[in-house]
Design an enzyme around this catalytic site. Sequence first.
Site, PDB file in Angstrom:
ATOM      1  N   LYS B 113      13.442 -28.207  -9.123  1.00  0.00           N
ATOM      2  CA  LYS B 113      12.065 -28.380  -8.653  1.00  0.00           C
ATOM      3  C   LYS B 113      11.204 -27.146  -8.867  1.00  0.00           C
ATOM      4  O   LYS B 113      10.013 -27.265  -9.153  1.00  0.00           O
ATOM      5  CB  LYS B 113      12.094 -28.818  -7.191  1.00  0.00           C
ATOM      6  CG  LYS B 113      12.717 -30.227  -7.096  1.00  0.00           C
ATOM      7  CD  LYS B 113      12.458 -30.904  -5.798  1.00  0.00           C
ATOM      8  CE  LYS B 113      13.558 -30.554  -4.836  1.00  0.00           C
ATOM      9  NZ  LYS B 113      13.328 -31.148  -3.514  1.00  0.00           N
ATOM     10  N   GLU B 199       8.173 -22.986  -0.250  1.00  0.00           N
ATOM     11  CA  GLU B 199       6.944 -23.481  -0.873  1.00  0.00           C
ATOM     12  C   GLU B 199       5.799 -23.243   0.099  1.00  0.00           C
ATOM     13  O   GLU B 199       5.892 -23.612   1.275  1.00  0.00           O
ATOM     14  CB  GLU B 199       7.099 -24.974  -1.156  1.00  0.00           C
ATOM     15  CG  GLU B 199       5.958 -25.571  -1.946  1.00  0.00           C
ATOM     16  CD  GLU B 199       6.236 -27.046  -2.253  1.00  0.00           C
ATOM     17  OE1 GLU B 199       7.124 -27.338  -3.054  1.00  0.00           O
ATOM     18  OE2 GLU B 199       5.569 -27.894  -1.630  1.00  0.00           O
ATOM     19  N   ARG B 291      13.006 -42.150  -8.946  1.00  0.00           N
ATOM     20  CA  ARG B 291      13.842 -43.277  -8.519  1.00  0.00           C
ATOM     21  C   ARG B 291      13.013 -44.202  -7.629  1.00  0.00           C
ATOM     22  O   ARG B 291      11.907 -43.856  -7.232  1.00  0.00           O
ATOM     23  CB  ARG B 291      15.033 -42.747  -7.727  1.00  0.00           C
ATOM     24  CG  ARG B 291      14.549 -41.838  -6.620  1.00  0.00           C
ATOM     25  CD  ARG B 291      15.582 -41.370  -5.682  1.00  0.00           C
ATOM     26  NE  ARG B 291      15.061 -40.290  -4.872  1.00  0.00           N
ATOM     27  CZ  ARG B 291      14.256 -40.430  -3.829  1.00  0.00           C
ATOM     28  NH1 ARG B 291      13.867 -41.639  -3.463  1.00  0.00           N
ATOM     29  NH2 ARG B 291      13.813 -39.391  -3.159  1.00  0.00           N
TER      30      ARG B 291
END
Lengths: 493, 493, 164, 164
Positions: B113, B199, B291
């Site tokens: 990521k 983050e 997904r």
Amino acid sequence: MFKRVLVANRGEIAVRIVRTCRDLGVTVAVLYEPGDMGALHVRLADEAYLLSSPHGYRDSDEILAVAKRISVDAIHPGYGRISEHPGFARACEEAGIAVIGPGSTALEQVLDKVGVIAQVRAAGITTTQPSTRSFGPDESDALVAEAATLGYPLLVKASSGGRGRGTHLVREPAQLLDTVRRSSSAAQAVYDDNRVYLESVTLPSRYIEVPILGDHHGNFITLGDRDGSIQHNTRKVVEEAPAPGLSQELREAIWGTALQVARMFHVRGVSTVEFALEQDGTYRFAEVKPRVQVEHMVTEMLTRIDIVREQLYIAAGKPLSYTQDDVRLRGHAMLCRVNAEDPWHEYLPSPGRITGFRLPGGPNVRVDTYVYAGSEIPVRYDSLFAKLVVWGATREECLNRFQRALQEFQVNGVQTNLGLLRMIASDAAFVAGVYTTEFSRHHLLKTPPPSENLRDLAAVAALAFIGRTRAARPVTPTAFTSGWHRDSRRLPQ
Amino acid sequence: MFKRVLVANRGEIAVRIVRTCRDLGVTVAVLYEPGDMGALHVRLADEAYLLSSPHGYRDSDEILAVAKRISVDAIHPGYGRISEHPGFARACEEAGIAVIGPGSTALEQVLDKVGVIAQVRAAGITTTQPSTRSFGPDESDALVAEAATLGYPLLVKASSGGRGRGTHLVREPAQLLDTVRRSSSAAQAVYDDNRVYLESVTLPSRYIEVPILGDHHGNFITLGDRDGSIQHNTRKVVEEAPAPGLSQELREAIWGTALQVARMFHVRGVSTVEFALEQDGTYRFAEVKPRVQVEHMVTEMLTRIDIVREQLYIAAGKPLSYTQDDVRLRGHAMLCRVNAEDPWHEYLPSPGRITGFRLPGGPNVRVDTYVYAGSEIPVRYDSLFAKLVVWGATREECLNRFQRALQEFQVNGVQTNLGLLRMIASDAAFVAGVYTTEFSRHHLLKTPPPSENLRDLAAVAALAFIGRTRAARPVTPTAFTSGWHRDSRRLPQ
Amino acid sequence: MSKLLVTIDDTEFEVQVSGQPDADGFIAVVVNGESLRVAVSSLAAPEQIEWALVDTRPYEMIVDHDLRWIQSALGRHSVQVRDLEANVARPVSGDGRLKAPIPGIISRVLIEIGQRVEAGQPVLLLEAMKMENEIIAPRAGTVLSLNVRLGQTVILHEFLAEIG
Amino acid sequence: MSKLLVTIDDTEFEVQVSGQPDADGFIAVVVNGESLRVAVSSLAAPEQIEWALVDTRPYEMIVDHDLRWIQSALGRHSVQVRDLEANVARPVSGDGRLKAPIPGIISRVLIEIGQRVEAGQPVLLLEAMKMENEIIAPRAGTVLSLNVRLGQTVILHEFLAEIG
């Protein structure tokens, strides 16, 4: 809009109306007979009032008395007797209570089914051919003579009421009087009117229905069409929309005629104009049903319009929320009635406690029901306990989903027609979309289902036998569990 | 198309995939752990294979071995660990078995990521600000330093895997290392990788998701957008589509960026590109989920597209069945996760036997679940047991129906979050559609619900007390039923 | 071990069942010499069986309380089971006991105790779900007992009368 | 007749309940002097109550097994009931028995018999639905008994240990 609505019905249609009222933020009151206290329509309502009359849900006087006492703005009778009772509609109108329906005048008109056909025919529309008048069940000679004039096959129909009850097909003169007797006694029980009429019928034909919305301001629109040809004793079993295999030209012609009829009788609210469609493309007006129907779920699935909401809006005097152009008929939908009955045993009714209940799911599948695991299907009411409807972008997608959803639907504790419905959904004529009212369920019931897995079932049967023998021994003497049920009953058809 | 598909999952997502396979007429095989033999995904499948590995549904080697042994064309892993396992995807590809997913290369890329954000940023797209690298849980000094550079508040996220698991918000430096420890141990348990990254996050902000379909032929389309701001421990609780209150211009800009990202990584199949949207309209790319998601049901309700079917078609090499113009985003949809947990008791999980189960119904309501009355919610798996989604032509209609459906949904035998969901659906911020990720459920849980009916509840409580006293006496000494449960537990957060 | 002769529709199977479920929950069953592993949702009573797993093949099913039929997704199969060891077939008809074939309300009583009835003669009307169901005498004889009266609600399989 | 003091959230009600359901299925209940007719779906155990009808007002509800709360459509209300006649309040905390607050699997055992523990000290970890739940000592004392071992599956309310 209304602030407070009384639902004058029970079962799945009462639950259905309660849901829409709640969706609209309208206070919803319901009624219940003593034995129905914990019924779902009661559990989900804002207020619930006990009916003390021995006639219960059928007692229009007590219903109106409750409505006045608790000051509701409107009454929604669902379908059935109270919804087709012009006297009740008029009494409500006089009391300043809106009745969800076509209005008492229109109701009176369309319930006179022989008269409606005459008027429609006078307007130049092709209709089915009814007898010249209605008959009492004892007018044998007149009936036989009239039937001979009309010719066979023909339908015997209740003069009052628009439900399937009381409608029977007669193929030969020998069956006529017996059928009239049955039809008449059903009509007496349901509508308090034992008169019947005859209607000529062409076989094979199809049964095409056009749902209509009309408001107080003269606006009428159609919501497409449906095919209701697959019936059991003239009650629809499986329904689909749009009707398969019609040319767009024919379809639009039928819609146009339906609109013309609805306008002719100023049928407000939701109604259905029904036609017999013959193989040469001739479509004959048959009758107007001036109320919500079980089958409207198919239309809701195509249009995504909540039809009960539209009924309430219209009854409140609002103009239609949709123009004809707003109505988008996307894809295909199929519906069936799930009944507590045993099709393999002459449709023996099967009330009782639901011990297992599992609904089908996934995209574009909907089931409306008033039962759940642990609840009771009462002895006293109709055997319909659930309506399954599925949608697909194409008929093929819809059909596959219909078959799958039927396989997934599990009910234990009572007998149901789910097994038969699965067979109908897989029958070659249904799959091809080329069935008529002559669609036969008899061969489905008589032929054992195809199975490469009989060996597996034999293994399961063996385990069931052993389990049963073990469980049964301590409680019941063997002699007591045997023999009695064979041939010990017969049903009036 | 595939002839035979293996579903490598359990619970509602396995049931969901089985349904689509059956709708398509594809033979569907499933797997089960010994304790899951009668689970719904097994009951509804064509074939069922016992997993003998102690790792059960998580054992990718055994799953692949079964797939090879029974010669399936494809494996659908649903969501969760197996769906985000590039090694598994590659092994399947080498064995000539299609895996429903983005392909092993794309999967590997998007699971990194931090790397994804760097690439997206290099393409000139505004992104969230991640830490410069991933960290092990023991790199305390480096983490503290990096966090100080990024500034607070910030998120701790698992380096692998795209699920909510392992993602936690840190508002102050004092919480950092404790949170890293928890996040890391969750990541280890779920993804076999204990690394985390940080983050930067701006509060309040919103979480906007764009579902994407992409095929093997370079076609990519969006299916609108969703708002997933209402979360519990960063797992989404309630979701709606379209995201409320966005200007059409902003919406289309976000769609365009999402498409650009999906194309950049050649993410085939269904995926979701997720953004943090700040109050000034700045939207920052956050991550790609390659997904199917729980939340896709909202998109299915808007578009009427079966997303699992599209996954299968795409994996089989078909070009997309829809162009961007074919996709019609009509109306509004809201979804919630229904979990077996007690929000009033620190979200204590509540597995057990379902003794009462009644689904909401009516038009435009859908529930996907793997449970039914009499079934068991197992101790070993996730607490999610049902997903409710409703649709309305407008947000208001949708909201009313959402509230009603939540009130109607009845589950007995286990604790659920339905009571909390009802409160969220009636919360002023949610009703107005102006919530952010700072949406707080705490005040909902602490304030007693409004009620003019406390008196009625007191009467019911009295009857319950009397019934309980009567029933309890013969079986349990009073001392045994008292006291122990107060304060005798504490939960790790 | 049990040895049974099971007839499904018109096909006969010789079935041997031995012992209890194994660790995985399967019971070993031999059908016409072929070994199968079978699990069912309940070993207690037929009507409690909701699913079965035979080797790798799952079945959703409903089994009749009296084991006269099994319904799978495809339709209804008739069933007959005979215990080859006990060598006692399920008793055949001929009994004069009448039980309620469905729950309902007795809407008419057409006989009285001591009365002579013919086989096929209607003896009771049972109302359920807005339909009347005629209960007929299964054999000729005398009404030995009559256990219901007009308006009475009866449950499924309730003993109504005996003709002997 | 029973006389109870019922506290819902922070409001107290004096409740009198007399006798059995009437012919319509309602029980007469007097709350703060006001007469109500109340029907509930089950009079057996609180957790079996699914609906109630108070006069004309229907309620869907869930009632806690231990009657600590009632959940209606609007949310969860705390409940306390005291029997004014028996004059025995519900016993308060202080007991050293630990029972499983949820079903689960014992994932760690942090104590042994005879060990001294402090109030609030973690004694067991119970794993359920992919989460670990810490069970802490409700009071200080000695571990008198320990009825579970590592890896054991426990059911709801199962007796785990006692501290005395």
